[in-house]
Design a protein around this motif. Structure first.
Motif, PDB file in Angstrom:
ATOM      1  N   ARG A   1      22.290 -15.814 -15.899  1.00  0.00           N
ATOM      2  CA  ARG A   1      23.123 -15.223 -14.862  1.00  0.00           C
ATOM      3  C   ARG A   1      22.453 -13.978 -14.299  1.00  0.00           C
ATOM      4  O   ARG A   1      21.899 -13.174 -15.044  1.00  0.00           O
ATOM      5  CB  ARG A   1      24.483 -14.791 -15.415  1.00  0.00           C
ATOM      6  CG  ARG A   1      25.360 -15.902 -15.908  1.00  0.00           C
ATOM      7  CD  ARG A   1      26.642 -15.294 -16.480  1.00  0.00           C
ATOM      8  NE  ARG A   1      27.416 -16.239 -17.237  1.00  0.00           N
ATOM      9  CZ  ARG A   1      28.508 -16.856 -16.801  1.00  0.00           C
ATOM     10  NH1 ARG A   1      28.950 -16.639 -15.607  1.00  0.00           N
ATOM     11  NH2 ARG A   1      29.159 -17.683 -17.580  1.00  0.00           N
TER      12      ARG A   1
ATOM     13  N   GLY B   1      24.526 -18.242 -11.385  1.00  0.00           N
ATOM     14  CA  GLY B   1      24.338 -18.631 -12.771  1.00  0.00           C
ATOM     15  C   GLY B   1      23.929 -20.076 -12.874  1.00  0.00           C
ATOM     16  O   GLY B   1      24.060 -20.861 -11.935  1.00  0.00           O
TER      17      GLY B   1
ATOM     18  N   GLN C   1      23.977 -23.218 -15.953  1.00  0.00           N
ATOM     19  CA  GLN C   1      24.202 -23.762 -17.280  1.00  0.00           C
ATOM     20  C   GLN C   1      24.072 -25.255 -17.132  1.00  0.00           C
ATOM     21  O   GLN C   1      24.737 -25.862 -16.297  1.00  0.00           O
ATOM     22  CB  GLN C   1      25.584 -23.368 -17.786  1.00  0.00           C
ATOM     23  CG  GLN C   1      25.716 -23.272 -19.295  1.00  0.00           C
ATOM     24  CD  GLN C   1      25.754 -24.605 -19.994  1.00  0.00           C
ATOM     25  OE1 GLN C   1      26.152 -25.624 -19.441  1.00  0.00           O
ATOM     26  NE2 GLN C   1      25.317 -24.612 -21.242  1.00  0.00           N
TER      27      GLN C   1
ATOM     28  N   LYS D   1      25.592  -8.878 -13.700  1.00  0.00           N
ATOM     29  CA  LYS D   1      25.887 -10.311 -13.695  1.00  0.00           C
ATOM     30  C   LYS D   1      27.399 -10.478 -13.725  1.00  0.00           C
ATOM     31  O   LYS D   1      28.127  -9.641 -14.273  1.00  0.00           O
ATOM     32  CB  LYS D   1      25.242 -11.017 -14.886  1.00  0.00           C
ATOM     33  CG  LYS D   1      25.790 -10.617 -16.249  1.00  0.00           C
ATOM     34  CD  LYS D   1      25.087 -11.374 -17.359  1.00  0.00           C
ATOM     35  CE  LYS D   1      25.589 -10.926 -18.740  1.00  0.00           C
ATOM     36  NZ  LYS D   1      24.882 -11.635 -19.800  1.00  0.00           N
ATOM     37  N   ASN D   2      27.859 -11.531 -13.082  1.00  0.00           N
ATOM     38  CA  ASN D   2      29.267 -11.864 -13.070  1.00  0.00           C
ATOM     39  C   ASN D   2      29.480 -12.967 -14.098  1.00  0.00           C
ATOM     40  O   ASN D   2      29.016 -14.083 -13.922  1.00  0.00           O
ATOM     41  CB  ASN D   2      29.693 -12.333 -11.682  1.00  0.00           C
ATOM     42  CG  ASN D   2      31.173 -12.639 -11.601  1.00  0.00           C
ATOM     43  OD1 ASN D   2      31.845 -12.846 -12.599  1.00  0.00           O
ATOM     44  ND2 ASN D   2      31.686 -12.676 -10.385  1.00  0.00           N
ATOM     45  N   ARG D   3      30.157 -12.632 -15.182  1.00  0.00           N
ATOM     46  CA  ARG D   3      30.446 -13.618 -16.224  1.00  0.00           C
ATOM     47  C   ARG D   3      31.916 -13.981 -16.138  1.00  0.00           C
ATOM     48  O   ARG D   3      32.779 -13.319 -16.710  1.00  0.00           O
ATOM     49  CB  ARG D   3      30.099 -13.077 -17.614  1.00  0.00           C
ATOM     50  CG  ARG D   3      30.251 -14.143 -18.704  1.00  0.00           C
ATOM     51  CD  ARG D   3      29.795 -13.660 -20.046  1.00  0.00           C
ATOM     52  NE  ARG D   3      30.719 -12.631 -20.528  1.00  0.00           N
ATOM     53  CZ  ARG D   3      30.467 -11.835 -21.559  1.00  0.00           C
ATOM     54  NH1 ARG D   3      29.315 -11.903 -22.179  1.00  0.00           N
ATOM     55  NH2 ARG D   3      31.354 -10.932 -21.930  1.00  0.00           N
ATOM     56  N   ASP D   4      32.177 -15.003 -15.357  1.00  0.00           N
ATOM     57  CA  ASP D   4      33.545 -15.505 -15.181  1.00  0.00           C
ATOM     58  C   ASP D   4      34.516 -14.413 -14.759  1.00  0.00           C
ATOM     59  O   ASP D   4      35.608 -14.278 -15.304  1.00  0.00           O
ATOM     60  CB  ASP D   4      34.022 -16.198 -16.461  1.00  0.00           C
ATOM     61  CG  ASP D   4      33.132 -17.359 -16.853  1.00  0.00           C
ATOM     62  OD1 ASP D   4      32.650 -18.064 -15.946  1.00  0.00           O
ATOM     63  OD2 ASP D   4      32.907 -17.561 -18.057  1.00  0.00           O
TER      64      ASP D   4
ATOM     65  N   VAL E   1      27.877 -21.935 -10.849  1.00  0.00           N
ATOM     66  CA  VAL E   1      28.934 -21.085 -11.410  1.00  0.00           C
ATOM     67  C   VAL E   1      30.128 -21.056 -10.468  1.00  0.00           C
ATOM     68  O   VAL E   1      31.241 -21.408 -10.833  1.00  0.00           O
ATOM     69  CB  VAL E   1      28.422 -19.653 -11.675  1.00  0.00           C
ATOM     70  CG1 VAL E   1      29.553 -18.744 -12.069  1.00  0.00           C
ATOM     71  CG2 VAL E   1      27.394 -19.676 -12.771  1.00  0.00           C
TER      72      VAL E   1
END
Length: 149
Positions: A54, A59, A61, A90-93, A144
């Motif tokens: 990310r 991102g 995956q 980073k934007n994690r959810d 993402v």
């Protein structure tokens, strides 16, 4: 050992990250006309993408890639900005987390190489399997944000 030929975990220093780190902010340069990344510069030869890479709002995956990507009318992975390695988060959810320069560059390099490589592979497939004029070459899928697509 042979660890320096592979990159995977952006927090590790015993993998081939030293070569990526040496690129500094230029980690998202596209390959040349022959498909070669950073001609004349040493690079790791294997990207093991078992991690969730990310940088900024982008991102990757591997489990989020759908078979629909191979459909003639389906868009490709998004074209990433060449300055992605200069980001600082980073934007994690929905959770915005800071990235160090090293982490930003390593994640950006991985994302850019993955997106470019997948797009070239999918485009090669579509050019052989789809009828002329039916191929969607739009580069818009962010695995993402567009999940599920």
């Amino acid at each position: 050992t042979m660890y320096h030929f592979m990159i995977s975990n952006t927090f590790m220093n015993d993998e081939g990250w030293a070569w990526v780190d040496a690129l500094e902010d230029d980690v998202c340069q596209p390959p040349d006309s022959n498909g070669i990344y950073y001609a004349g510069k040493p690079l790791p030869i294997f990207l093991h993408y078992c991690q969730f890479f990310r940088a900024a709002e982008i991102g990757f995956q591997k489990r989020r890639i759908r078979k629909a990507l191979f459909e003639c009318n389906h868009p490709l992975m998004m074209q990433l900005p060449v300055d992605l390695g200069k980001t600082n988060y980073k934007n994690r959810d929905g959770e915005i987390l800071p990235l160090t320069k090293e982490q930003a560059r390593r994640n950006a390099f991985s994302l850019c190489v993955i997106h470019d490589s997948i797009n070239e592979m999918v485009l090669y497939y579509k050019q052989r399997m789809c009828s002329p004029g039916s191929i969607n070459t739009t580069r818009s899928i962010n695995a993402v944000v567009s999940w599920p697509y």
